[in-house]
Write an enzyme that holds these catalytic residues in place. Structure first.
Site, PDB file in Angstrom:
ATOM      1  N   CYS A  40       0.830  -1.202   0.000  1.00 39.11           N
ATOM      2  CA  CYS A  40       0.000   0.000   0.000  1.00 39.11           C
ATOM      3  C   CYS A  40       0.873   1.265   0.000  1.00 39.11           C
ATOM      4  CB  CYS A  40      -0.974  -0.043   1.164  1.00 39.11           C
ATOM      5  SG  CYS A  40      -2.405   1.043   0.954  1.00 39.11           S
ATOM      6  N   HIS A  41       0.852   2.075   1.064  1.00 42.80           N
ATOM      7  CA  HIS A  41       1.729   3.239   1.154  1.00 42.80           C
ATOM      8  C   HIS A  41       3.084   2.897   1.783  1.00 42.80           C
ATOM      9  CE1 HIS A  41      -2.211   5.194   0.595  1.00 42.80           C
ATOM     10  NE2 HIS A  41      -1.529   6.171   0.049  1.00 42.80           N
TER      11      HIS A  41
END
Length: 289
Positions: free
Chosen positions: A187-188
């Site tokens: 994800c991030h």
């Protein structure tokens, strides 16, 4: 019913001009259970040597371009579900943050009816509240007889604060590259890879040419603002920064995709948490077989 929920971000009273995601966005993005449906390996590791270092976010607030704060942290599913697979596969897990302060969670995304996630949360709660300080772990990580098989950096927008500029994170990434150990992130979380670019000529960036999955920039500059998940625009985008360094971002949307390139394992979003956990467990078990 979800359509009737407000798209206005919810005020976080703990900080001036800070906001949680809107009720509508939480209806779109969160669930009381994950897609966990069991483990994906035959036998766990029983050798008792190898550990995985989890480098989690100790930052709650992400400053947006409009001056508002997004109240964030680590996404609990993105951290705890891969940990569940790794733990069940027989590997010891050690949690650290840059400061040694508690791990910050996006508690609004905690799937409280999910036994796998909540069981892992309870098992590691002491470490979540009192993690190691990353700089204190580095000597053992860097030792010739290091017991660490790899590092795991979970996602959540909190991973955008501090981790991409961290000397300690850079040291951990370079250790993994130099010693043929694993880097797991989603994800991030792949914002951590930016730490390896610190004080390095772009031509010598060690992840240049790698393929990764990462949270789509298009959502962070579009839908996440439109539906009130964030209270404004981010000051920078993970995929954009990685592409500028020569990293090949494979995905344009979030489908739960995961990918392995050499010893780097990545996933595209919270939807990839279970898939990444399965990939990580399988890969780590193969490495110690």
């Amino acid at each position: 019913m979800t359509q009737d929920l407000s798209r206005e971000p919810t005020t976080d009273p703990a900080e001036e001009n800070a906001f949680f995601p809107s009720p509508y966005s939480l209806g779109q993005y969160t669930s009381s259970k994950t897609d966990f449906a069991g483990l994906d390996f035959d036998k766990p590791y029983t050798g008792g040597k190898w550990k995985i270092l989890v480098i989690a976010s100790d930052e709650r607030y992400v400053l947006m371009t409009n001056g508002k704060f997004f109240s964030s942290g680590n996404h609990p599913v993105e951290m705890l579900l891969p940990m569940h697979h790794i733990d069940a596969a027989g590997f010891e897990i050690e949690v650290a943050t840059r400061s040694g302060n508690p791990v910050k969670f996006e508690n609004w995304a905690l799937p409280k009816e999910d036994q796998a996630v909540m069981g892992t949360y309870e098992k590691y709660l002491d470490q979540i509240k009192q993690p190691n300080k990353l700089s204190d772990v580095l000597p053992e990580l860097l030792a010739e007889d290091s017991p660490y098989l790899g590092v795991f950096i979970p996602g959540g927008h909190g991973a955008l604060v501090g981790i991409p500029e961290s000397d300690g994170v850079k040291t951990a990434l370079n250790w993994a590259l130099d010693n043929d150990r694993f880097i797991i992130t989603l994800c991030h979380g792949p914002a951590c890879l930016l730490a390896a670019a610190k004080d390095v000529d772009p031509a010598d960036y060690p992840f240049k040419g790698y393929e990764v999955c990462v949270f789509p920039d298009a959502l962070d500059k579009g839908a996440n603002i439109d539906i009130g998940y964030m209270p404004g625009a981010l000051p920078w985008l993970v995929g954009e920064r990685l592409r500028a360094l020569g990293v090949n971002v494979l995905n344009k949307d979030m489908t739960g995709a995961v990918h392995r390139d050499r010893k780097l394992l990545t996933g595209d979003s919270p939807l990839a948490s279970n898939n990444l956990g399965k990939l990580a467990a399988k890969t780590l078990l193969e490495a110690v077989a």
